[in-house]
Design a protein around this motif. Structure first.
Motif, PDB file in Angstrom:
ATOM      1  N   THR A 136      -2.815   6.149   0.881  1.00 16.80           N
ATOM      2  CA  THR A 136      -3.076   6.717   2.207  1.00 16.80           C
ATOM      3  C   THR A 136      -2.258   7.994   2.347  1.00 16.80           C
ATOM      4  O   THR A 136      -1.049   7.991   2.114  1.00 16.80           O
ATOM      5  N   LYS A 192       0.874  -1.176   0.000  1.00 13.99           N
ATOM      6  CA  LYS A 192       0.000   0.000   0.000  1.00 13.99           C
ATOM      7  C   LYS A 192       0.911   1.226   0.000  1.00 13.99           C
ATOM      8  O   LYS A 192       1.966   1.214   0.626  1.00 13.99           O
ATOM      9  N   ARG A 193       0.506   2.267  -0.703  1.00 13.21           N
ATOM     10  CA  ARG A 193       1.393   3.423  -0.857  1.00 13.21           C
ATOM     11  C   ARG A 193       1.003   4.544   0.115  1.00 13.21           C
ATOM     12  O   ARG A 193      -0.166   4.945   0.160  1.00 13.21           O
ATOM     13  N   LEU A 194       2.020   5.012   0.845  1.00 10.79           N
ATOM     14  CA  LEU A 194       1.779   5.990   1.917  1.00 10.79           C
ATOM     15  C   LEU A 194       2.508   7.295   1.613  1.00 10.79           C
ATOM     16  O   LEU A 194       3.689   7.301   1.267  1.00 10.79           O
ATOM     17  N   TYR A 213       3.224  -1.072   4.149  1.00  7.44           N
ATOM     18  CA  TYR A 213       3.136   0.164   3.362  1.00  7.44           C
ATOM     19  C   TYR A 213       4.505   0.530   2.793  1.00  7.44           C
ATOM     20  O   TYR A 213       5.534   0.248   3.413  1.00  7.44           O
TER      21      TYR A 213
END
Ligand code: SF4
Length: 472
Positions: free
Chosen positions: A42, A3-5, A31
């Protein structure tokens, strides 16, 4: 797919450390960090409430994301830190597309809160208790110091680290929101701090900066033994691998003799002190409820300088505080003129709702007067900074190399080995010089050939190779 933060941080070093730790915990939860909100699933804002401007910036950034959220409702938007604690539900009211609001005392909950949002549990709010909402013990418990295991890859430079030694503040200066949003003053156990510093040293960290809102008020009592900051510095000083120890921010009244002597006697402790005076007028200091007079401040400074003659001291000042007259301001100018601070951080007073000064006094100094006083004081300070930097020209200083200078970074000077580097002396002076990428993280001797108010310019000293080498 990780997931990219994306995380944006405003405010003080405490916030920088919080963001570092939040990112580390989210990396463990799968992440990966990206460098723009557009690329992120996010988006987190770690916020500051000390000045109105810092809050306005965050609300405009949130405003800009409204459209993106409409197009991609799965994007998660979160607000962390001091503004989250201060505004709480109001953030959802002003920006209903925000998913997450987490105060600085609840950061450990972020991975599980994000998981809940992903499961479809809706908006999540986690904040600590209000300072008047319960007993001191209950309020303390609701502000948890967030210090999970460190991850060297997370720090901007692996050889420098912040270590939190206390949270909160009990001083209640009338203009300041910190005691409300960061909770009661609580010192961490020395054993925890030392274990963290040891781990950092084992990972190659050379410089540790201890953090606290009033770091020199540090005091931890257990089993009849009280540890003060000076005791803690002595114990940290023994850790092999650590070359420099710094601490910010100091409270003038708590600058005790044992601490001053520790700075003098422990060579790894930087001869650098940030001790905010805030004003040179007793009338203003009393309105600010700073707990000292300008005479007390002068006495403290004289004690520091008598014991550590080569110490560099920096300060903060607020100009245009409620009711500040030209005479009050002149007294501040006088204090800056005589104190010879290495530099001063000067701020125009910004009224914060919820503080005592906002309740008690009108914010009655016009904006243009605040601006003029700010510029005048800055000019006095800058002239002193330059005068005090010039004698360093022609001398050799030891510098911890931090990385490419801003210019080199702007030019994306990343490919070649040779580039302009920036480092700091033991007393926190910034030095720019040409060097080699491999020198980043090293302590290097630099010969200073020029200086202005803010920066020393130098070149790396290459040691003379003696004739005995040739005779071999
Ligand atoms: S000492 Fe005063 S200015 Fe500093 S954090 Fe505490 S209340 Fe705020």
């Amino acid at each position: 797919m990780p997931k990219r933060l994306y995380i944006e941080t405003v405010g003080c070093q405490m916030n920088m450390l919080d963001s570092e730790l939040v990112v580390a915990s989210l990396r463990k939860a799968g992440y990966a960090l990206v460098d723009s909100p557009a690329k992120a699933d996010t988006i987190l804002f770690n916020t500051c409430s000390v000045r109105q401007h810092a809050e306005d910036k965050i609300y405009s950034a949130l405003g800009r994301l409204k459209h993106a959220k409409k197009h991609n409702p799965n994007k998660i938007i979160g607000v962390l830190g001091c503004m989250a604690q201060k505004d709480q539900k109001q953030i959802f009211e002003r920006a209903p597309y925000v998913d997450l609001v987490v105060g600085p005392g609840q950061l450990h909950q972020i991975p599980s809160l994000l998981a809940r949002i992903e499961q479809g549990d809706g908006q999540q709010l986690e904040v600590s208790l209000d300072r008047k909402a319960a007993s001191r013990e209950e309020i303390e418990r609701s502000f948890e110091s967030y210090d999970p295991l460190r991850d060297p890859a997370m720090r901007p430079t692996p050889f420098q680290a912040f270590v939190r030694i206390m949270i909160g503040c009990d001083k209640f200066c009338t203009y300041c929101i910190v005691p409300s949003v960061r909770g009661p003053e609580q010192s961490r156990a020395p054993e925890e701090i030392i274990a963290e510093a040891r781990q950092l040293a084992d990972e190659g960290c050379r410089e540790i900066t201890l953090l606290g809102q009033t770091v020199n008020s540090y005091k931890y009592s257990s089993g009849g033994v009280t540890t003060r900051l000076s005791d803690l510095l002595e114990r940290l000083h023994e850790i092999e691998g650590i070359a420099r120890l710094k601490f910010v921010t100091n409270y003038p009244k708590d600058m005790s003799d044992d601490l001053i002597l520790a700075i003098r006697d422990l060579p790894k402790v930087s001869r650098y002190l940030h001790v905010p005076a805030q004003s040179g007028s007793n009338r203003m200091l009393s309105r600010m409820k700073r707990g000292y007079t300008v005479e007390d401040y002068r006495e403290m400074l004289a004690r520091v300088r008598a014991t550590i003659p080569d110490v560099a001291v920096t300060s903060d000042f607020i100009v245009g505080f409620c009711g500040e007259t030209e005479d009050d301001f002149q007294e501040t100018v006088d204090l800056v003129g005589e104190s010879r601070f290495k530099n001063s951080f000067i701020f125009k007073y910004s009224e914060r709702p919820g503080t005592k000064s906002a309740q008690l006094f009108p914010d009655d100094v016009p904006e243009d007067v605040k601006r003029r006083r700010n510029n005048e004081l800055l000019a006095v300070q800058n002239a002193i900074s330059e005068e005090d930097n010039l004698p360093l020209v022609g001398r050799e200083v030891e510098v911890l190399v931090e990385g490419p200078s801003k210019n080199a970074a702007r030019r994306h000077d990343h490919d070649g080995e040779q580039l302009q580097l920036v480092g700091r002396t033991h007393c926190d002076r910034i030095v720019v010089f040409d060097g080699n990428r491999r020198q980043i993280g090293q302590l290097l001797p630099i010969a200073v050939y020029d200086a202005n108010a803010f920066t020393l310019f130098g070149s790396v000293v290459t040691r003379h190779v003696g004739p005995e080498v040739y005779s071999l």
